[in-house]
Motif scaffolding. Structure first.
Motif, PDB file in Angstrom:
ATOM      1  N   GLN A 207       7.375   6.102  -6.203  1.00  0.00           N
ATOM      2  CA  GLN A 207       7.214   5.790  -7.629  1.00  0.00           C
ATOM      3  C   GLN A 207       8.584   5.636  -8.303  1.00  0.00           C
ATOM      4  N   ARG A 208       9.499   6.544  -7.956  1.00  0.00           N
ATOM      5  CA  ARG A 208      10.822   6.529  -8.582  1.00  0.00           C
ATOM      6  C   ARG A 208      11.599   5.244  -8.276  1.00  0.00           C
ATOM      7  N   ILE A 209      11.457   4.748  -7.040  1.00  0.00           N
ATOM      8  CA  ILE A 209      12.224   3.531  -6.703  1.00  0.00           C
ATOM      9  C   ILE A 209      11.451   2.246  -7.026  1.00  0.00           C
ATOM     10  N   GLY A 210      10.302   2.422  -7.710  1.00  0.00           N
ATOM     11  CA  GLY A 210       9.669   1.252  -8.317  1.00  0.00           C
ATOM     12  C   GLY A 210       8.547   0.587  -7.545  1.00  0.00           C
ATOM     13  N   TYR A 211       7.940   1.307  -6.569  1.00  0.00           N
ATOM     14  CA  TYR A 211       6.812   0.680  -5.864  1.00  0.00           C
ATOM     15  C   TYR A 211       5.597   0.637  -6.766  1.00  0.00           C
ATOM     16  N   PRO A 212       4.972  -0.551  -6.948  1.00  0.00           N
ATOM     17  CA  PRO A 212       3.802  -0.671  -7.832  1.00  0.00           C
ATOM     18  C   PRO A 212       2.638   0.192  -7.321  1.00  0.00           C
ATOM     19  N   ARG A 213       1.775   0.582  -8.244  1.00  0.00           N
ATOM     20  CA  ARG A 213       0.646   1.471  -7.930  1.00  0.00           C
ATOM     21  C   ARG A 213      -0.241   0.929  -6.815  1.00  0.00           C
ATOM     22  N   TYR A 214      -0.403  -0.379  -6.752  1.00  0.00           N
ATOM     23  CA  TYR A 214      -1.338  -0.914  -5.749  1.00  0.00           C
ATOM     24  C   TYR A 214      -0.649  -1.446  -4.492  1.00  0.00           C
ATOM     25  N   SER A 215       0.552  -0.929  -4.206  1.00  0.00           N
ATOM     26  CA  SER A 215       1.220  -1.267  -2.936  1.00  0.00           C
ATOM     27  C   SER A 215       0.369  -0.748  -1.778  1.00  0.00           C
ATOM     28  N   THR A 216       0.395  -1.476  -0.669  1.00  0.00           N
ATOM     29  CA  THR A 216      -0.325  -1.016   0.528  1.00  0.00           C
ATOM     30  C   THR A 216       0.580  -0.074   1.323  1.00  0.00           C
ATOM     31  N   ILE A 217       0.108   1.158   1.525  1.00  0.00           N
ATOM     32  CA  ILE A 217       0.881   2.183   2.238  1.00  0.00           C
ATOM     33  C   ILE A 217       0.091   2.598   3.480  1.00  0.00           C
ATOM     34  N   ASP A 233      -3.563   9.618  -4.893  1.00  0.00           N
ATOM     35  CA  ASP A 233      -3.726   9.649  -6.355  1.00  0.00           C
ATOM     36  C   ASP A 233      -2.763   8.663  -7.022  1.00  0.00           C
ATOM     37  N   LEU A 234      -1.524   8.636  -6.530  1.00  0.00           N
ATOM     38  CA  LEU A 234      -0.534   7.722  -7.116  1.00  0.00           C
ATOM     39  C   LEU A 234      -0.624   6.324  -6.510  1.00  0.00           C
ATOM     40  N   TYR A 235      -1.035   6.281  -5.223  1.00  0.00           N
ATOM     41  CA  TYR A 235      -1.130   4.988  -4.517  1.00  0.00           C
ATOM     42  C   TYR A 235      -2.502   4.881  -3.854  1.00  0.00           C
ATOM     43  N   PRO A 236      -3.502   4.369  -4.594  1.00  0.00           N
ATOM     44  CA  PRO A 236      -4.881   4.324  -4.078  1.00  0.00           C
ATOM     45  C   PRO A 236      -5.010   3.501  -2.803  1.00  0.00           C
ATOM     46  N   ASN A 237      -4.062   2.584  -2.574  1.00  0.00           N
ATOM     47  CA  ASN A 237      -4.107   1.729  -1.378  1.00  0.00           C
ATOM     48  C   ASN A 237      -3.432   2.384  -0.183  1.00  0.00           C
ATOM     49  N   THR A 238      -3.499   3.712  -0.101  1.00  0.00           N
ATOM     50  CA  THR A 238      -2.929   4.453   1.032  1.00  0.00           C
ATOM     51  C   THR A 238      -3.976   4.528   2.138  1.00  0.00           C
ATOM     52  N   LEU A 239      -3.607   4.110   3.335  1.00  0.00           N
ATOM     53  CA  LEU A 239      -4.577   4.006   4.440  1.00  0.00           C
ATOM     54  C   LEU A 239      -4.053   4.660   5.709  1.00  0.00           C
ATOM     55  N   THR A 240      -4.990   5.149   6.524  1.00  0.00           N
ATOM     56  CA  THR A 240      -4.650   5.666   7.857  1.00  0.00           C
ATOM     57  C   THR A 240      -5.327   4.768   8.899  1.00  0.00           C
ATOM     58  N   LYS A 241      -5.089   5.053  10.164  1.00  0.00           N
ATOM     59  CA  LYS A 241      -5.756   4.297  11.257  1.00  0.00           C
ATOM     60  C   LYS A 241      -7.262   4.283  11.057  1.00  0.00           C
ATOM     61  N   GLU A 242      -7.795   5.492  10.765  1.00  0.00           N
ATOM     62  CA  GLU A 242      -9.245   5.630  10.639  1.00  0.00           C
ATOM     63  C   GLU A 242      -9.795   4.722   9.541  1.00  0.00           C
ATOM     64  N   ASP A 243      -9.027   4.570   8.467  1.00  0.00           N
ATOM     65  CA  ASP A 243      -9.481   3.748   7.339  1.00  0.00           C
ATOM     66  C   ASP A 243      -9.520   2.263   7.693  1.00  0.00           C
ATOM     67  N   ILE A 244      -8.605   1.841   8.552  1.00  0.00           N
ATOM     68  CA  ILE A 244      -8.387   0.394   8.717  1.00  0.00           C
ATOM     69  C   ILE A 244      -8.972  -0.158  10.017  1.00  0.00           C
ATOM     70  N   MET A 245      -9.226   0.736  10.999  1.00  0.00           N
ATOM     71  CA  MET A 245      -9.747   0.255  12.284  1.00  0.00           C
ATOM     72  C   MET A 245     -11.253   0.109  12.246  1.00  0.00           C
ATOM     73  N   GLN A 246     -11.740  -0.875  12.978  1.00  0.00           N
ATOM     74  CA  GLN A 246     -13.182  -1.046  13.069  1.00  0.00           C
ATOM     75  C   GLN A 246     -13.723  -0.229  14.240  1.00  0.00           C
ATOM     76  N   GLU A 247     -15.012   0.079  14.177  1.00  0.00           N
ATOM     77  CA  GLU A 247     -15.603   0.973  15.181  1.00  0.00           C
ATOM     78  C   GLU A 247     -15.390   0.470  16.602  1.00  0.00           C
ATOM     79  N   ALA A 248     -15.492  -0.841  16.796  1.00  0.00           N
ATOM     80  CA  ALA A 248     -15.335  -1.402  18.150  1.00  0.00           C
ATOM     81  C   ALA A 248     -13.959  -1.068  18.703  1.00  0.00           C
ATOM     82  N   GLU A 249     -12.937  -1.189  17.860  1.00  0.00           N
ATOM     83  CA  GLU A 249     -11.568  -0.907  18.319  1.00  0.00           C
ATOM     84  C   GLU A 249     -11.398   0.573  18.628  1.00  0.00           C
ATOM     85  N   LYS A 250     -11.986   1.398  17.770  1.00  0.00           N
ATOM     86  CA  LYS A 250     -11.869   2.838  18.001  1.00  0.00           C
ATOM     87  C   LYS A 250     -12.505   3.204  19.340  1.00  0.00           C
TER      88      LYS A 250
END
Length: 330
Positions: A207-217, A233-250
């Motif tokens: 946040q301090r160095i200026g990353y917009p709220r909806y940056s993908t992290i 809370d500060l970056y709602p677009n924060t994702l982990t492997k589990e969030d982004i992988m599809q069941e077939a890949e898992k």
């Protein structure tokens, strides 16, 4: 390249950040002994054994090493066991060390098993020796490629992360919850630096160095729970492997911790910006990969109050102190 005088065997252990260094060390030893390198097996953190080609591209490895050292596949898991002498070798051992400490043993047995160790200070601060031989350089940056199916998963996840942003970029944060709360996570108030940072500190830093709220992290942490909530809370677009992988890949590919670690390591290597939450070998070897591919945006959180991203650029990049710089012409 002369006739092989014997064999050097080794295993890939722990995570992918160790594999790179283990390969480089084994190649260095085999080259200086004039020995044939035996394609390694992989031993996971829980002792599970895997074939090299279950994870990495064996043909690519052998092709890359052609002209450097001879490589052969294990005929079966117990081959080369007879008269096999194990020897612990410090990472980035120089020719003098190899000739003094390993060659006499090799002459006697014609078979040595290299076990790479990292002097503890190196491990703790993520220091890497600035002097790398051409063979170590080649092995570090060319030899280890994921098998195509696993590389495809990495590419697909990276593509999904990029597609969430209009500018097609994403930030990768290497934060693993289990690494915090340890004695190594100490503050150094004088330098405004610590050994590691928690999600609150990472969120405030971005946040301090200026990353917009909806940056993908993308975050390497994979345990369910509330530990990432402060970041989300500060970056709602924060994702982990589990969030982004599809069941077939898992199901098909990510059957163990090793594949998960490989996906993290390679996503951190290809992201537009890399933020390490902890110093150590993962950070050092991801930065090496990034230098090799020209992706030098690496930002390290700090307790300083500057809002300029360039004030937080990794010293590996800023001071050109990473050994990868010795491997690539400026």
């Amino acid at each position: 390249r002369g006739e092989s005088k014997g064999h050097v065997t080794f295993s890939l252990t722990d995570g992918p950040e160790y594999h790179i260094s283990q390969v480089a060390n084994a190649v260095q030893v085999a080259k200086h002994l004039g020995a044939t390198l035996v394609l390694p097996d992989i031993i996971g953190s829980k002792g599970e054994r895997r074939g090299f080609e279950e994870v990495y591209d064996a043909e690519k490895f052998m092709l890359t090493m052609s002209g450097v050292v001879q490589v052969e596949k294990r005929k079966h898991p117990n081959s080369f066991v007879q008269k096999l002498a194990s020897v612990k070798v410090p990472y980035n051992a120089n020719p003098g060390y190899i000739m003094t400490n390993i060659e006499p043993l090799f002459r006697a047995t014609r078979n040595v098993r290299v076990i790479t160790y990292f002097p503890s200070i190196t491990m703790r601060v993520g220091k890497v020796d600035k002097d790398m031989s051409p063979y170590s350089c080649w092995a570090t940056f060319e030899a280890l490629r994921l098998k195509p199916e696993l590389q495809e998963v990495v590419n697909t996840i990276a593509g999904r992360l990029r597609s969430r942003e209009p500018d097609g970029q994403f930030v990768a944060v290497d934060y693993k919850g289990e690494m915090l709360g340890t004695s190594t996570c100490l503050s150094n108030a004088n330098k405004g630096m610590k050994n590691c940072y928690n999600p609150v500190e990472i969120a405030q830093f971005l946040q301090r160095i200026g990353y917009p709220r909806y940056s993908t992290i993308y975050v390497t942490h994979s345990k369910p729970g509330h530990s990432l909530q402060a970041l989300k809370d500060l970056y709602p677009n924060t994702l982990t492997k589990e969030d982004i992988m599809q069941e077939a890949e898992k199901g098909v590919l990510v059957k163990s911790k090793l594949e998960q670690e490989l996906i993290d390591f390679h996503l951190c290597s290809v992201s537009d910006v890399f933020v390490p939450a902890k110093s150590g070998l993962f950070y050092a070897n991801v930065v090496g990969n990034r230098i090799a591919s020209g992706k030098t945006d690496v930002l390290v959180p700090a307790q300083i109050t500057s809002s300029l991203a360039q004030d937080n650029v990794s010293s590996y990049i800023l001071k050109r102190s990473h050994p990868a710089y010795a491997c690539f012409c400026p």
